[in-house]
Design a protein around this motif. Structure first.
Motif, PDB file in Angstrom:
ATOM      1  N   UNK A  14      57.915  70.395  39.451  1.00  0.00           N
ATOM      2  CA  UNK A  14      57.617  71.833  39.363  1.00  0.00           C
ATOM      3  C   UNK A  14      56.106  72.102  39.302  1.00  0.00           C
ATOM      4  N   UNK A  15      55.363  71.161  38.742  1.00  0.00           N
ATOM      5  CA  UNK A  15      53.910  71.346  38.733  1.00  0.00           C
ATOM      6  C   UNK A  15      53.389  71.430  40.167  1.00  0.00           C
ATOM      7  N   UNK A  16      53.939  70.577  41.019  1.00  0.00           N
ATOM      8  CA  UNK A  16      53.530  70.562  42.437  1.00  0.00           C
ATOM      9  C   UNK A  16      53.932  71.847  43.145  1.00  0.00           C
ATOM     10  N   UNK A  17      54.872  72.548  42.571  1.00  0.00           N
ATOM     11  CA  UNK A  17      55.309  73.820  43.179  1.00  0.00           C
ATOM     12  C   UNK A  17      54.787  75.004  42.370  1.00  0.00           C
ATOM     13  N   UNK A  18      53.563  74.849  41.904  1.00  0.00           N
ATOM     14  CA  UNK A  18      52.788  75.927  41.251  1.00  0.00           C
ATOM     15  C   UNK A  18      53.344  76.437  39.933  1.00  0.00           C
ATOM     16  N   UNK A  44      61.049  81.023  24.324  1.00  0.00           N
ATOM     17  CA  UNK A  44      59.621  81.318  24.148  1.00  0.00           C
ATOM     18  C   UNK A  44      59.111  82.312  25.201  1.00  0.00           C
ATOM     19  N   UNK A  45      59.955  82.605  26.200  1.00  0.00           N
ATOM     20  CA  UNK A  45      59.538  83.560  27.236  1.00  0.00           C
ATOM     21  C   UNK A  45      60.308  84.878  27.150  1.00  0.00           C
ATOM     22  N   UNK A  46      61.031  85.060  26.059  1.00  0.00           N
ATOM     23  CA  UNK A  46      61.901  86.238  25.964  1.00  0.00           C
ATOM     24  C   UNK A  46      61.152  87.546  26.275  1.00  0.00           C
ATOM     25  N   UNK A  47      59.999  87.707  25.654  1.00  0.00           N
ATOM     26  CA  UNK A  47      59.245  88.955  25.839  1.00  0.00           C
ATOM     27  C   UNK A  47      58.719  89.084  27.270  1.00  0.00           C
ATOM     28  N   UNK A  48      58.478  87.935  27.890  1.00  0.00           N
ATOM     29  CA  UNK A  48      57.987  87.963  29.285  1.00  0.00           C
ATOM     30  C   UNK A  48      59.115  88.452  30.200  1.00  0.00           C
ATOM     31  N   UNK A  55      51.867  87.022  31.131  1.00  0.00           N
ATOM     32  CA  UNK A  55      51.226  85.706  31.048  1.00  0.00           C
ATOM     33  C   UNK A  55      50.368  85.522  32.290  1.00  0.00           C
ATOM     34  N   UNK A  56      49.377  84.642  32.218  1.00  0.00           N
ATOM     35  CA  UNK A  56      48.541  84.443  33.407  1.00  0.00           C
ATOM     36  C   UNK A  56      49.250  83.642  34.506  1.00  0.00           C
ATOM     37  N   UNK A  57      50.539  83.429  34.385  1.00  0.00           N
ATOM     38  CA  UNK A  57      51.287  82.704  35.433  1.00  0.00           C
ATOM     39  C   UNK A  57      52.648  83.371  35.601  1.00  0.00           C
ATOM     40  N   UNK A  88      70.837  68.615  18.293  1.00  0.00           N
ATOM     41  CA  UNK A  88      69.490  68.648  18.867  1.00  0.00           C
ATOM     42  C   UNK A  88      69.510  68.030  20.263  1.00  0.00           C
ATOM     43  N   UNK A  89      68.837  68.665  21.201  1.00  0.00           N
ATOM     44  CA  UNK A  89      68.676  68.070  22.531  1.00  0.00           C
ATOM     45  C   UNK A  89      67.430  68.642  23.197  1.00  0.00           C
ATOM     46  N   UNK A  90      67.077  68.026  24.292  1.00  0.00           N
ATOM     47  CA  UNK A  90      65.905  68.503  25.046  1.00  0.00           C
ATOM     48  C   UNK A  90      66.377  69.184  26.313  1.00  0.00           C
ATOM     49  N   UNK A  91      65.813  70.346  26.575  1.00  0.00           N
ATOM     50  CA  UNK A  91      66.230  71.072  27.768  1.00  0.00           C
ATOM     51  C   UNK A  91      65.088  71.138  28.777  1.00  0.00           C
ATOM     52  N   UNK A  92      65.347  70.587  29.948  1.00  0.00           N
ATOM     53  CA  UNK A  92      64.359  70.669  31.030  1.00  0.00           C
ATOM     54  C   UNK A  92      64.597  71.985  31.750  1.00  0.00           C
ATOM     55  N   UNK A  93      63.543  72.746  31.978  1.00  0.00           N
ATOM     56  CA  UNK A  93      63.778  74.046  32.613  1.00  0.00           C
ATOM     57  C   UNK A  93      62.629  74.533  33.457  1.00  0.00           C
ATOM     58  N   UNK A  94      62.958  75.304  34.489  1.00  0.00           N
ATOM     59  CA  UNK A  94      61.916  75.994  35.265  1.00  0.00           C
ATOM     60  C   UNK A  94      62.205  77.496  35.205  1.00  0.00           C
ATOM     61  N   UNK A  95      61.123  78.266  35.249  1.00  0.00           N
ATOM     62  CA  UNK A  95      61.235  79.712  35.014  1.00  0.00           C
ATOM     63  C   UNK A  95      60.418  80.486  36.038  1.00  0.00           C
TER      64      UNK A  95
END
Ligand code: SER
Length: 461
Positions: A14-18, A44-48, A55-57, A88-95
């Protein structure tokens, strides 16, 4: 592929896709009283999403610490019984915040799984919200997925909301078929089944609405994307592990536990479940305490306390007669040190908090459990199925055994508990205490006046 590499590959794609790579937020939600714990990457992006914050992105990706215990999304009771559920778990996500929408989200998700991770296409299945023809068409026409493996499902499965209010929307899920050998064997076993054959791997949410306190939906300022994929599940699939407890995130914890307790896996189903519960809960304890949650009698502190106590009880079932959890929290920190180096700084603190709680609860539990067993036997021998409120209250009041613990032990024997009766006894006792306090207070006051009275001279101006 090691889980550290799986996580890195996701973020790099996802970094490579901006996309801006954003660090995980704390398990304690920031300024959000509607949430007990952070339960998804999008929190953490609820308000966005709601258009209240800029946000600047407009694209982001993260690997978010999540806890699904208590609250709307609660997997606590499934832990240990399945190969895939965790507190507990880790969630990978793109937004995407008003940037790309359904088509790009689906295309990128599919490409990463098939080309990025090399998952076989013939093991994949997808689901879409029943009324979402657009998503259906993207999958069938643009991606070229066989319509026979696209399921149209209802709101329960394919409409996602973080809580009772806030951003929400229809979703599309990507599932992985692990094979018949992991299934329940029922002829109608499918992605809708609760068994361990199908892993719901990645959830792509098309954030379009905001739900208000009355439950009404209104459109978000612009349509957004919120996706989430459980790292533990992906690791299990990519590592060819039999369950999440066999992948590289859990295996060292399980092994150390077996060593400490001189145990072997496969001795009995009950013991295997206990081992899984402890391994899961150790991660939850380590991350929660490290993020500043302390065991207490309310809110998230109570959920943490419940998790610790449950792990202690499971430990007792395995024969641990002394505190033992605190010996393993450092290992969790060590395993997770690359993505979350802060765990190494809080290592000693976490172990101390854990030990204090273990010491506090050990004695109560040893004595209390015996009493619980006696009560349950009494219920069973009288052919009952419900533990009466009076007994629940006695266990709580005299032996300090919390209701949820009795409920858990009772459920293991197929019994239920009388919540209402328990509450009535509790309220009755509170009322008695209040009256006693009032009477006591009145007597105290009377006493004070009695002593003072002879010394006071009343003067009238
Ligand atoms: N918020 C969605 C979920 O938790 C996708 O990330 O499933």
């Amino acid at each position: 592929m090691k889980s550290d590499e799986i996580r890195a590959r996701f973020l790099e794609y996802f970094r490579k896709r901006d996309h801006k790579i954003v660090p995980s937020s704390s398990l304690i939600p920031h300024k959000d009283p509607t949430l007990l714990f952070t339960n998804a990457g999008m929190n953490q992006f609820k308000e966005v999403f709601l258009g209240k914050e800029k946000r600047p992105y407009t694209r982001a990706a993260s690997s978010q610490k999540c806890m699904r215990a208590g609250g709307k999304h609660n997997d606590l009771d499934n832990v240990g019984l399945t190969d895939k559920h965790h507190t507990f778990f880790e969630m990978l996500g793109n937004f995407s915040f008003g940037d790309y929408f359904k088509k790009e989200a689906i295309e990128m998700g599919w490409e990463l799984l098939i080309e990025g991770y090399g998952l076989p296409e013939d093991r994949m299945l997808v689901s879409v919200y029943q009324k979402d023809d657009e998503a259906y068409n993207i999958w069938s026409k643009d991606i070229g997925v066989d319509p026979s493996i696209i399921y149209r499902l209802g709101e329960k499965d394919n409409f996602w909301a973080m809580g009772d209010t806030g951003p929400c929307g229809p979703c599309s899920e990507i599932h992985y078929d692990r094979g018949k050998e992991f299934g329940c064997g029922r002829p109608d076993c499918s992605i809708e089944c609760d068994c361990d054959r199908f892993f719901e791997l990645w959830n792509l949410v098309f954030m379009q609405y905001k739900r208000d306190e009355k439950g009404e939906l209104s459109p978000l300022p612009s349509p957004c994307i919120d996706t989430g994929m459980g790292l533990e599940r992906l690791a299990t699939i990519l590592q060819g592990a039999k369950s999440n407890y066999e992948n590289d995130l859990f295996r060292p914890i399980v092994e150390r536990l077996l060593e400490l307790g001189n145990l072997e896996q496969g001795a009995s189903r009950k013991e295997d479940i206990a081992i899984r519960i402890i391994a899961d809960h150790l991660r939850a304890i380590t991350f929660a305490v490290s993020d500043g949650v302390m065991p207490s009698n309310e809110g998230r502190g109570y959920v943490l306390r419940r998790i610790i106590r449950r792990a202690i009880r499971q430990g007792q079932l395995l024969g641990f007669a002394e505190p033992f959890l605190y010996k393993l929290t450092g290992l969790v920190a060590h395993i997770m040190r690359n993505p979350f180096p802060e765990l190494m700084d809080s290592r000693d603190f976490v172990a101390r908090v854990c030990l204090a709680e273990e010491e506090r609860f050990h004695t109560t539990l040893t004595q209390g459990i015996k009493q619980v067993e006696e009560v349950l036997e009494k219920v069973e021998s009288s052919k009952g199925t419900i533990v009466p409120g009076g007994e629940l209250f006695r266990l709580y009041d005299t032996f300090g055994v919390p209701l949820d613990l009795v409920e858990e032990i009772a459920a293991e024997r197929g019994l239920t508990v009388d919540h209402k009766g328990f509450k009535q006894h509790l309220e009755g006792q509170r009322e008695k205490a209040r009256l006693a306090w009032l009477e006591g207070a009145e007597e105290d006051v009377k006493d004070v006046y009695r002593k003072l009275a002879p010394r006071i001279k009343t003067t009238f101006a």
